[in-house]
Design an enzyme around this catalytic site. Structure first.
Site, PDB file in Angstrom:
ATOM      1  N   ASP A 144      17.549 -57.688  28.245  1.00 16.30           N
ATOM      2  CA  ASP A 144      16.978 -58.986  28.601  1.00 16.30           C
ATOM      3  C   ASP A 144      15.483 -59.011  28.261  1.00 16.30           C
ATOM      4  OD1 ASP A 144      16.470 -61.387  29.794  1.00 16.30           O
ATOM      5  OD2 ASP A 144      17.263 -60.850  31.761  1.00 16.30           O
ATOM      6  N   GLY A 196      18.174 -67.322  23.160  1.00 15.49           N
ATOM      7  CA  GLY A 196      18.340 -68.060  21.906  1.00 15.49           C
ATOM      8  C   GLY A 196      17.110 -68.068  21.010  1.00 15.49           C
ATOM      9  N   ASP A 217      18.878 -69.697  31.151  1.00 15.83           N
ATOM     10  CA  ASP A 217      19.903 -69.385  32.154  1.00 15.83           C
ATOM     11  C   ASP A 217      20.748 -70.587  32.587  1.00 15.83           C
ATOM     12  OD1 ASP A 217      18.464 -67.080  32.004  1.00 15.83           O
ATOM     13  OD2 ASP A 217      18.299 -66.784  34.165  1.00 15.83           O
TER      14      ASP A 217
HETATM   15  C1  GLA Z   1      17.161 -63.416  33.275  1.00 15.07           C
HETATM   16  C2  GLA Z   1      18.578 -63.469  32.689  1.00 15.07           C
HETATM   17  C3  GLA Z   1      19.574 -63.614  33.819  1.00 15.07           C
HETATM   18  C4  GLA Z   1      19.440 -62.453  34.784  1.00 15.07           C
HETATM   19  C5  GLA Z   1      18.009 -62.349  35.293  1.00 15.07           C
HETATM   20  C6  GLA Z   1      17.779 -61.067  36.092  1.00 15.07           C
HETATM   21  O1  GLA Z   1      16.803 -64.623  33.852  1.00 15.07           O
HETATM   22  O2  GLA Z   1      18.699 -64.515  31.768  1.00 15.07           O
HETATM   23  O3  GLA Z   1      20.896 -63.683  33.312  1.00 15.07           O
HETATM   24  O4  GLA Z   1      19.818 -61.264  34.131  1.00 15.07           O
HETATM   25  O5  GLA Z   1      17.070 -62.362  34.222  1.00 15.07           O
HETATM   26  O6  GLA Z   1      16.464 -60.912  36.488  1.00 15.07           O
END
Ligand code: GLA
Length: 392
Positions: A144, A196, A217
């Site tokens: 991430d 993306g 998200d």
């Molecule tokens: C980001 C990701 C989420 C989740 C959070 C965790 O926002 O896109 O899916 O994994 O971090 O902190």
């Protein structure tokens, strides 16, 4: 010489075998801790999620990955090895437990110094972390972007005349972990999560990614979910076996949408061949949640061997018509209404390539609806979806 040729042949055959056995040949299915437990997740929560995947029948329906999201990380030791925090006393034991249930174990990190939750990321420790994950028995990594965005900002400031510099750096950061995972020799599904940026559907396979988030998200909200589905329409053709667009995890069962809205969520996700990662509290699954998450016919559409993501044939106001060819020659078709009022519509099956009408099977009721002529008049209820399999 003969020995060398034989070894090369063997390597080729076993490479082919490993590729053929790609764990992401179909969109991966499982459960992720984030949507329900967020930053409070514990070892016990993950173990009980594994138990419940089995007892609810979710595992046997195909949901085999148990993915621990952010906030498991503790400190690095003097050698730089990452250790879990006090909520996860023994990661190898946890992975072993998950495996003992016939499930796979997923974990989470960031190419930045910190994860989105402010925990330790993998920056500068990519090879070491990949090896630690392999040692624990990890089968999946969600990587991430998070604090790497700060690094990108610095690159942007340092290279005002080179608009792509920060994105090239980001792609290299993802490549580094992709190579490190590959070098472990363990098949670990590599899931890119960078919302993306810079079109991961184009560079994802080059950095050894097997799936990539396409948007920011999801939340447990109908409009957010629909927005994400629509955002995925223009990139449908980039998804396929071993390389999947990921419109984010499922919210089904989390309480923020009505049943017909969750049914729309599942309909669109299976039509898109999306990875299906449930994000609900498995200990409190209602009959309705089960009927959506465990509908075998819907899952079969998602997991279909062709691996095509649905094409949206048309969008007229709040109504949309989608089709997805299936390996057996039939066509999965969805009609989605985002209208807040009921709508009477006339569907032309020729739009989906069925100009002589079709034999129709309704996925959500499990019923055969017989033969329809090319034009079909119907009513769409507010915020609803129909999902059918059509045969010529
Ligand atoms: C980001 C990701 C989420 C989740 C959070 C965790 O926002 O896109 O899916 O994994 O971090 O902190």
């Amino acid at each position: 010489m003969i020995k060398a040729v034989f070894a090369a042949l063997l390597a080729l055959v076993s490479f082919g075998f490993a590729e053929a056995q790609s764990p992401a040949e179909h969109p991966i299915m499982g459960w992720n801790s984030w949507n329900h437990f967020g930053g409070k997740v514990t070892d016990a929560d993950v173990r009980s999620a594994a138990d419940q995947l089995v007892s609810t029948g979710m595992r046997d329906a195909g949901y085999v990955y148990v993915n621990l999201d952010d906030t498991w990380q503790g400190k690095r030791d003097a050698n730089g090895i990452i250790h879990p925090n006090e909520r996860f006393p023994d990661m190898k034991a946890l992975a072993d437990y998950v495996h003992s249930k016939g499930l796979k174990f997923g974990i989470y990190s960031s190419p930045g110094a910190k994860t989105c939750g402010g925990y330790e990321g993998s920056l500068g420790h990519e090879t070491q972390d990949a090896q630690t994950y392999a040692k624990w028995g990890v089968d999946f990594l969600k990587y991430d972007l998070c604090s790497y965005q700060d690094d990108m900002e610095k690159i942007r400031e340092a290279h005002p005349d080179d608009a792509d510099a920060e994105f090239r750096a980001m792609i290299e950061a993802y490549r580094k972990m992709g190579d490190a995972l590959k070098a472990t020799g363990r098949p670990i599904v590599y899931s890119l999560c960078q919302y993306g940026l810079a079109e991961p559907w184009k560079f994802g396979p080059q950095v050894k990614g097997q799936m990539w988030r396409t948007t920011d998200d999801i939340s447990d909200n109908y409009y957010r979910m629909m927005l994400i589905a629509y955002a995925n329409v223009p990139i449908a053709s980039f998804s396929g076996p071993g390389h999947w667009n990921d419109p984010d995890m499922l919210e089904i069962g989390n309480g923020g949408m009505k049943f017909s809205e969750y049914r729309t969520h599942m309909t669109l996700w299976v039509m898109m061949s999306a990875p299906l990662l449930a994000g609900n509290d498995l200990s409190k699954m209602s009959e309705e949640d089960r009927s959506l998450l465990m509908n075998r016919e819907a899952i079969a559409i998602d997991q279909d061997a062709l691996g095509k993501s649905a094409e949206r044939i048309w969008q007229r106001g709040d109504i949309s018509f989608w089709k997805k060819p299936l390996a057996d020659g039939s066509t999965a078709v969805a009609v989605v209404s985002a209208d807040a009022s009921p709508r009477d519509i006339l569907l032309d099956l020729a739009d989906a390539g069925l100009g002589s009408g079709a034999t129709v099977h309704d996925v959500w009721s499990g019923k055969d609806l017989g033969r329809w002529p090319v034009r079909h008049a119907m009513r769409m209820e507010p915020h609803s979806a129909q999902l059918w399999v059509l045969r010529k």
